[in-house]
Enzyme design. Structure first.
Site, short mmCIF file in Angstrom:
data_model
loop_
_atom_site.label_atom_id
_atom_site.label_comp_id
_atom_site.label_asym_id
_atom_site.label_seq_id
_atom_site.Cartn_x
_atom_site.Cartn_y
_atom_site.Cartn_z
N ASN A 27 0.87 -1.19 0.00
CA ASN A 27 0.00 0.00 0.00
C ASN A 27 0.90 1.24 0.00
O ASN A 27 1.46 1.59 1.03
CB ASN A 27 -0.89 -0.04 1.25
CG ASN A 27 -1.71 1.22 1.44
OD1 ASN A 27 -1.81 2.04 0.52
ND2 ASN A 27 -2.30 1.38 2.62
N HIS A 75 -9.61 1.50 4.69
CA HIS A 75 -8.34 1.69 5.41
C HIS A 75 -8.58 2.69 6.55
O HIS A 75 -9.34 3.64 6.40
CB HIS A 75 -7.27 2.21 4.45
CG HIS A 75 -5.90 2.17 5.07
ND1 HIS A 75 -5.48 3.14 5.96
CD2 HIS A 75 -4.90 1.29 4.97
CE1 HIS A 75 -4.26 2.83 6.37
NE2 HIS A 75 -3.88 1.71 5.78
N GLU A 128 -6.92 5.05 7.60
CA GLU A 128 -6.63 6.46 7.26
C GLU A 128 -7.82 7.10 6.55
O GLU A 128 -8.08 8.29 6.72
CB GLU A 128 -5.34 6.55 6.44
CG GLU A 128 -4.13 6.28 7.34
CD GLU A 128 -2.91 5.72 6.64
OE1 GLU A 128 -2.84 5.73 5.40
OE2 GLU A 128 -2.01 5.24 7.37
N GLU A 144 -5.71 -4.67 10.51
CA GLU A 144 -4.68 -3.66 10.76
C GLU A 144 -4.99 -2.91 12.05
O GLU A 144 -5.80 -1.97 12.04
CB GLU A 144 -4.62 -2.66 9.61
CG GLU A 144 -4.24 -3.28 8.28
CD GLU A 144 -3.64 -2.24 7.36
OE1 GLU A 144 -2.49 -2.41 6.96
OE2 GLU A 144 -4.30 -1.24 7.06
P1 PGA Z 1 2.71 0.39 7.71
O1 PGA Z 1 1.26 0.63 7.07
O2 PGA Z 1 3.24 -0.91 7.13
O3 PGA Z 1 3.53 1.57 7.29
O4 PGA Z 1 2.54 0.30 9.18
C1 PGA Z 1 0.36 -0.42 6.85
C2 PGA Z 1 -0.91 0.09 6.23
O5 PGA Z 1 -1.36 1.18 6.59
O6 PGA Z 1 -1.52 -0.57 5.35
#
Ligand code: PGA
Length: 260
Positions: free
Chosen positions: A10, A102, A104, A172
């Site tokens: 990602n 996600h 975010e 996650e």
């Molecule tokens: P990271 O992000 O590997 O930088 O912790 C994972 C993600 O947000 O999919």
């Protein structure tokens, strides 16, 4: 049932279309040198929307064994939705996957579980496999334990899908994303097992057997093998480490670490 491991990069809001082509080509050379075979581990990259056409051209013209997808899609097919990118357009660009929900996007854009469900249905209606992200914050974990929030998030989505839907789930924990503080393999396994049981309950045991569940959150080459030893972890959604070709290619080659 054996599930082919999936290593998904990602890229988030990183790399313009020229940088994207360079990364994909370098990744292909590095993995070719390492005698990588897509039958053992599937690799997928998730560039920003503006890179997808260039990534498609690179993968198709060089016949690379990589899948690719988008980081988000519109819940709508077309029409007056300024800024939205529909699943139809992504399918036309040869995308296999699309990330939905996600953390975010849930945080920055206020996406709730119903929106994530609508986006998952939009993806499936265009033949795209949604990578459905779920995960608890540190506060959720403290208040309700690790699995309550991810299970509740997933259930809302699954209950709106047909039982034969082809999906990927990504667990996650929000506190592990970009923090350098990954969950332990056992913590990941415990939640992934409960997520698989939820898939079995809502969609049936065949769906639970075939659906890949990824762990995401500070995955690195040093910790990937220990996650992949866990029975319900079928791959990883990798953020920061997927931008470094050498590091991501070591992650893809996790079976070598396990054998070693
Ligand atoms: P990271 O992000 O590997 O930088 O912790 C994972 C993600 O947000 O999919």
């Amino acid at each position: 049932m054996t599930r082919t491991p999936l290593m998904a990069g990602n890229w988030k809001s990183n790399l313009n279309h020229q940088e994207a082509v360079v990364l994909v080509q370098k990744l292909a050379w590095t993995l070719k040198d390492a005698k990588y075979s897509a039958s053992q581990v599937e690799v997928a990259v998730f560039p920003p929307f503006t890179d997808i056409r260039s990534v498609q051209t690179t993968i198709e013209s060089d016949r690379l064994e990589f899948a690719y997808g988008a980081q988000d899609l519109s819940p709508f097919d077309s029409g007056a939705h300024t800024g939205d990118v529909s699943g139809e357009f992504l399918a036309k660009l040869g995308c296999t996957y699309v990330i939905v929900g996600h953390s975010e996007r849930r945080t920055d854009h206020g996406e709730d579980d119903e929106t994530v469900a609508a986006k998952s249905r939009a993806a499936l209606s265009h033949g795209l496999t949604p990578v459905i992200c779920v995960g608890e914050t540190a506060v959720d974990r403290e208040a309700h334990g690790a699995s309550a929030v991810p299970v509740a998030q997933l259930r809302v989505v699954l209950e709106t899908l047909s039982k034969d839907s082809d999906i990927v789930v990504a667990y996650e924990p929000v506190w592990a994303i970009g923090s350098g503080q990954a969950a332990t393999p056992l913590e990941a396994q415990e939640v992934c097992a409960v997520l698989r049981a939820t898939i079995a309950e809502v969609m049936g045991s065949d769906a639970a057997d075939r659906t890949r569940i990824l762990y995401g959150g500070s995955v690195k080459s040093q910790n990937i093998a220990s996650f992949m030893r866990e029975k319900d972890v079928d791959g990883a959604l990798v953020g920061g480490a997927s931008l470094d070709v050498d590091e991501f290619s070591r992650i893809v080659q996790f079976p070598k670490h396990i054998i070693a």
